[in-house]
Design an enzyme around this catalytic site. Structure first.
Site, PDB file in Angstrom:
ATOM      1  N   SER A 175       0.863  -1.180   0.000  1.00 60.01           N
ATOM      2  CA  SER A 175       0.000   0.000   0.000  1.00 60.01           C
ATOM      3  C   SER A 175       0.897   1.226   0.000  1.00 60.01           C
ATOM      4  O   SER A 175       2.083   1.151   0.348  1.00 60.01           O
ATOM      5  CB  SER A 175      -0.877  -0.001   1.259  1.00 60.01           C
ATOM      6  OG  SER A 175      -1.465   1.261   1.498  1.00 60.01           O
TER       7      SER A 175
ATOM      8  N   TYR B 181      -1.732  -1.406  10.614  1.00 55.16           N
ATOM      9  CA  TYR B 181      -1.883  -1.602   9.169  1.00 55.16           C
ATOM     10  C   TYR B 181      -0.672  -1.083   8.411  1.00 55.16           C
ATOM     11  O   TYR B 181      -0.089  -1.792   7.573  1.00 55.16           O
ATOM     12  CB  TYR B 181      -3.152  -0.910   8.668  1.00 55.16           C
ATOM     13  CG  TYR B 181      -3.300  -0.972   7.169  1.00 55.16           C
ATOM     14  CD1 TYR B 181      -3.609  -2.168   6.529  1.00 55.16           C
ATOM     15  CD2 TYR B 181      -3.101   0.163   6.383  1.00 55.16           C
ATOM     16  CE1 TYR B 181      -3.719  -2.241   5.151  1.00 55.16           C
ATOM     17  CE2 TYR B 181      -3.215   0.098   5.002  1.00 55.16           C
ATOM     18  CZ  TYR B 181      -3.521  -1.101   4.399  1.00 55.16           C
ATOM     19  OH  TYR B 181      -3.628  -1.181   3.023  1.00 55.16           O
TER      20      TYR B 181
END
Length: 266
Positions: A143, A156
């Site tokens: 990401s 995350y």
């Protein structure tokens, strides 16, 4: 008719979103598929559709990747079916956001199991076979959160930083041994990720794209043996600027952006 010599791709998180798009684009390239996720009905429906559209074999493995022995079970199922994997797409993952003390510890534990442990374990399961055959590929989905610490996305973003650094290290180890390793670092994509995380405010840049161009960019990067790809000009610029600033400054700036997830819904 299916071609028994088709190369095979294993895709985790294949039931929707980026995973389903990876399956569709790889099937269009003539690759057989192994689709891994928890959603049995959706996997079978996708496998049937892609098999009819592209004449490939699409195998379904129902597995919760948060389970400690998930990769071993996947490996055993592949052996039982006589399947070898030429491309591993570690796509499965999810996120949490908010103040760390308010997030369920069990949820964050499962996030680590899926985003990190299962990814590494599946690579351990499948990479030796690729090496023995002298060719193969690993495409790991990270990401844009991988490029800096992200307050209110602490676990995350840390998992995605792990994915990026792990992938870059593997690429260097295996680049002369016939194995390609590429990391996809997308910004916000219109998928069920934001349903699972609980708010669309988690797309802190606010600039959504769709799965099709993201997957197309990822596969093109793999074809060219690129180390990583960050689709979208704005995402790419931000990713390349972040490492050139001090970590504390980058974290402070990130906090000003990510704190919006704490605001009550309008």
């Amino acid at each position: 008719m299916t071609n028994p010599t088709n190369p095979t791709a294993l895709i985790t998180g294949a039931s929707s979103g980026l995973g389903a798009e990876f399956a569709a684009q790889l099937a269009a390239r003539g690759m057989d598929l192994v689709l891994v996720a928890r959603s049995e009905d959706r996997l079978h429906a996708l496998a049937e559709r892609l098999g009819k559209e592209h004449g490939v074999r699409a195998h379904v493995l129902v597995q919760d990747l948060a389970e400690p022995d998930a990769a071993r079970r996947v490996g055993a199922a592949l052996t039982e079916r006589g399947l070898t994997v030429d491309l591993l797409v570690n796509n499965a993952g999810f996120g949490t956001c908010g103040r760390f003390e308010e997030i369920s510890g069990a949820r964050d534990h499962d996030q680590l199991m899926v985003n990190v442990v299962a990814l590494v374990d599946l690579t351990h399961e499948l990479l030796p076979g690729m090496l023995a055959r002298g060719s193969g590929g690993v495409l790991n989905v990270a990401s844009t959160a991988a490029f800096q610490p992200s307050p209110y996305f602490a676990v995350y973003s840390a998992t995605k930083t792990f994915v990026l650094n792990f992938s870059l290290a593997l690429r260097q180890e295996y680049r002369r041994r016939g194995i390609r390793v590429t990391t996809l670092c997308p910004g916000p994509v219109e998928t069920a990720f934001f349903d699972a995380i609980g708010t669309r405010k988690a797309a802190v840049t606010g600039n959504f794209t769709t799965p099709e161009p993201v997957v197309r960019a990822a596969l093109a990067a793999l074809d060219r043996n690129r180390a990583y790809v960050t689709p979208g000009l704005g995402n790419a610029v931000a990713a390349h600027l972040s490492p050139r600033r001090s970590r504390t400054l980058v974290t402070a700036v990130a906090e000003r952006i990510t704190r919006k997830v704490l605001e009550p819904a309008a």
